[in-house]
Design an enzyme around this catalytic site. Structure first.
Site, mmCIF file in Angstrom:
data_model
loop_
_atom_site.group_PDB
_atom_site.id
_atom_site.type_symbol
_atom_site.label_atom_id
_atom_site.label_comp_id
_atom_site.label_asym_id
_atom_site.label_seq_id
_atom_site.Cartn_x
_atom_site.Cartn_y
_atom_site.Cartn_z
ATOM 1 N N ASP A 261 84.135 96.820 29.446
ATOM 2 C CA ASP A 261 84.989 96.767 30.631
ATOM 3 C C ASP A 261 84.532 97.883 31.580
ATOM 4 O O ASP A 261 83.681 98.714 31.242
ATOM 5 C CB ASP A 261 86.464 96.884 30.257
HETATM 6 C C1 BGC Z 1 89.419 94.876 34.225
HETATM 7 C C2 BGC Z 1 88.729 93.629 33.733
HETATM 8 C C3 BGC Z 1 87.827 93.088 34.817
HETATM 9 C C4 BGC Z 1 86.866 94.160 35.272
HETATM 10 C C5 BGC Z 1 85.902 93.676 36.334
HETATM 11 C C6 BGC Z 1 88.468 95.871 34.865
HETATM 12 O O1 BGC Z 1 89.155 96.902 35.486
HETATM 13 O O2 BGC Z 1 90.089 95.472 33.131
HETATM 14 O O3 BGC Z 1 89.683 92.672 33.361
HETATM 15 O O4 BGC Z 1 87.160 91.944 34.352
HETATM 16 O O5 BGC Z 1 87.605 95.240 35.781
HETATM 17 O O6 BGC Z 1 86.532 93.419 37.524
#
Ligand code: BGC
Length: 719
Positions: A261
């Protein structure tokens, strides 16, 4: 494409480039400023050239420009992967996933995902960071809006349906997207409902409730997986060997790409399990994290770790190959744009068919929570008062709305006006909906409008940025003075229905006590206002069932229907007496206000019988269950027939009930239908204290109805 040959030509730096992802803005113009935060990450103009994937870009034009520039500079001509969070629509927005769960309709979820895939792929997206299948029990957590709720089987089926529809059978098809299931694992178990917070869960609880939906997505062919931000039993997910190696790779044999993530590898430092980025890279890569999203541990340290012999080049090659294989499956070596162009994006987006699907879905996801008979309103009403902060609001798409523009979204006022062009409609805000907005100066005008109307629609809720990532609440009441306003409006005109717009279950006991009707709309998306109008005036019949329980008060959180039995359960009836020494609150009951599986209809469904074809079975046999439902009304409607099970005596404490089957049926006025379920031995299994997935002989109870209102309970035995 001969990927092994390609791999053999790549330098270590080029290979590592395939394992990092950064935001598209870094690649957009050639004079990009690699100072400030990006310099801290360790990016240089040189290593930027090797980067294998990007996230968050504007449109097909931008994707094509970045891709062209990259391909002109990359001697290996390896196209970049473009990823985005396509969660509940792209330009046409359908309801948030928590609402989608309320439809109990995988076919509908599939249609929605297909539509989102077509719109997003045309605009340049190759991979969506979806589905999010985190199992949730605590409505304080803002990200419950991204999940399909508190039921593992529902979450699993909805997740798998989305994977199948987003990706189809052939990723080369320019209308499909590769998928990335997230957030592995148990991000929804964040302590106290606070985002990014620690998660401590026993292994049997994890395996029984939290893990099944990720596994279901893997079985459905998901292409990628994202470990979660949280620590799980003391170790952050991305560096959690038990989770990432034992469960994901050894047991589940996941062979797709793992992506961290956002900056989660670097956050191993703030978690305090890595002293520096080098250690962070070592921990994450050792646990099988292939791509690092938006931080600089891999780009700066992976090479050194290989040179020092901590990792072999073969380990690097395996990770790179997984990424290259995905690019190949998408056909990017032949068409690096995957068929995307501005013309195509315009042609396939926000079409009348897409809008129609968004409207149908918003209507099917709505849940009628209360109806004293005011709904549906007659279409002959002359004057309608639309009151409340959501009456004219078009910010009802919910977060993660990608390219969904509020300008394209139909508000309740617009929807009602379009449906009843001859009606006289007055819209009054009355009050705000922020938690600290106590301004009552608009009440008088709103009360006046209510008095002078034949029907009143009170549009209440929480702002859309009160849910989603980082948006958690300690108090999930209706914010501000909305309940107060509602009370006065209902007094002024009892022919009032409340529409709710929110991204989580809210604690609305007070409202429930006096509101004649409450229709939960969630964040319904582009056609939310038109769907609301059709539901209010009876062109559509609500059929949604709650995917997550509504507590009576925030203090009941976390609250969920499938909780384990206790040794001192609260008696069903207390007759107003206070009872000490039972599992009970002094100031509130144990049951939620509305539980999972609940939802009313304009039809009247009567559960006539539930029959079992035998009273016992061996492990190799099955039992057939027939549930007969009668639509005892003049209104055709949809009902989700639910089958619950309780294991009466087992070696582990079992949940008081557990959904083991559901089927959504349409019943014409007066029609009777019999829904059949088959119970087999694997459906009776659970994770015991030795972490074995087993069934045990003994008696089981089956019921239909819904969690707090079980009907026709019958027993059978497993011999
Ligand atoms: C979120 C994810 C997301 C990623 C990319 C993160 O802050 O937890 O769910 O896919 O950002 O946007």
């Amino acid at each position: 494409m001969d990927l092994l040959r390609l791999l053999s030509q790549m330098t270590i730096d080029e290979k590592i480039g395939q394992l990092v992802q950064f935001n598209a803005n870094l690649f957009v113009d050639s004079d990009v400023d690699i100072t400030g935060p990006m310099m801290q990450v360790g990016l240089t103009k040189e290593n930027l050239k090797n980067v294998g994937s990007v996230l968050n870009f504007r449109d097909a034009n931008e994707m094509r420009a970045v891709q062209d520039k990259h391909l002109s500079e990359d001697r290996n001509k390896i196209p970049m992967l473009f990823m985005m969070d396509v969660i509940h629509g792209y330009r046409t927005i359908y309801p948030i996933p928590l609402a989608l769960g309320c439809s109990f309709d995988e076919a509908l979820a599939k249609e929605c995902s297909k539509m989102a895939a077509r719109e997003a792929a045309a605009d340049g997206v190759h991979v969506t960071f979806a589905p999010m299948v985190d199992y949730v029990r605590d409505a304080r957590w803002g990200r419950v809006m991204e999940s399909c709720g508190e039921e593992p089987m529902l979450n699993s089926r909805m997740g798998a349906a989305q994977v199948r529809a987003f990706r189809g059978d052939d990723l080369r098809n320019p209308d499909q997207l590769a998928t990335c299931v997230k957030h592995f694992a148990a991000y929804g178990g964040a302590e106290a409902g606070r985002d990014y917070n620690t998660v401590e869960l026993s292994e049997h609880v994890l395996r029984e409730y939290y893990l099944p939906a990720y596994k279901a997505c893997i079985d459905a062919g998901v292409d990628m997986l994202m470990p979660s931000f949280n620590s799980l039993n003391g170790v952050p997910a991305v560096a959690n060997e038990w989770l990432m190696k034992q469960v994901l790779k050894d047991e589940w044999k996941f062979g797709g790409v793992v992506i961290s993530d956002y900056a989660a590898v670097h956050e191993l430092l703030t978690h305090g399990v890595a002293a520096n980025n080098r250690e962070a890279a070592q921990l994450a890569f050792a646990c099988g994290c292939d791509i690092e999203m938006c931080s600089g541990a891999y780009i700066n340290h992976l090479k050194g770790l290989i040179e020092e012999g901590i990792f072999t080049e073969q380990q690097l090659d395996e990770a790179v190959l997984r990424v290259l294989e995905l690019k190949d499956k998408l056909g990017l070596f032949e068409d690096p744009y995957h068929g995307a162009s501005m013309e195509k994006a315009d042609a396939v987006s926000l079409t009348p068919e897409n809008r129609a699907l968004a409207k149908k879905t918003a209507a099917e996801c709505a849940v009628l929570l209360k109806n004293d008979g005011v709904l549906p309103f007659s279409i002959d009403v002359k004057t309608i008062a639309l009151i409340g902060p959501f009456a004219q609001e078009n910010r009802i798409n919910g977060v993660w709305s990608c390219k969904g523009s509020e300008k394209e979204t139909v508000s309740v006022a617009e929807g009602v006006q379009a449906l009843l062009p001859d009606a006289q409609i007055v819209s009054v805000r009355g009050c705000g909906n922020e938690w600290n907005d106590f301004d009552r100066s608009g009440f008088a005008e709103a009360i006046d409008a209510a008095k002078n109307a034949d029907a009143v629609v009170l549009c209440l809720g929480e702002p859309q940025d009160y849910s989603g990532e980082g948006n958690c609440r300690t108090n999930i009441d209706l914010p501000g003075v909305q309940t107060e306003l509602a009370k006065q409006i209902v007094q002024a005109n009892p022919n009032t229905a409340v529409l709710l717009f929110n991204g989580r279950p809210l604690a609305i006991s007070e409202l429930d006590a006096f509101a004649p009707a409450i229709l939960e709309m969630w964040f319904p998306g582009t056609e939310g206002g038109s769907a609301a109008a059709e539901l209010l005036f009876g062109m559509c019949n609500p059929g949604g069932k709650l995917s997550m329980s509504f507590p009576r008060t925030t203090g009941q959180c976390p609250i969920y229907y499938n909780h384990p039995s206790t040794g001192r359960p609260k008696p069903a009836k207390l007759d107003g007496k206070r009872l000490h020494y039972t599992s009970n609150y002094i100031d509130c009951g144990n049951l939620p206000l509305y539980s999972f599986g609940y939802g009313l209809s304009y039809s009247n469904f009567v559960y006539e019988s539930m029959l079992l074809d035998k009273a016992s079975m061996t492990k190799d046999e099955s039992i057939q269950i027939s549930i007969t439902v009668h639509n005892d009304s003049d209104v055709p409607g949809q009902e989700t027939v639910q089958l619950y099970m309780r294991d009466l005596v087992a070696s582990m404490v079992r949940p008081v009930q557990q959904l083991i089957g559901y089927e959504k049926v349409h019943l014409d006025a007066g029609e009777c239908k019999t829904v059949k379920f088959t119970v087999t031995e694997p459906m009776l299994r659970f994770w015991n204290h030795k972490n074995q997935f087993v069934s045990e002989r003994g008696e089981f109870e089956l019921s239909t109805g819904y969690a707090d209102h079980l009907l026709h309970t019958k027993r059978f035995a497993l011999d």
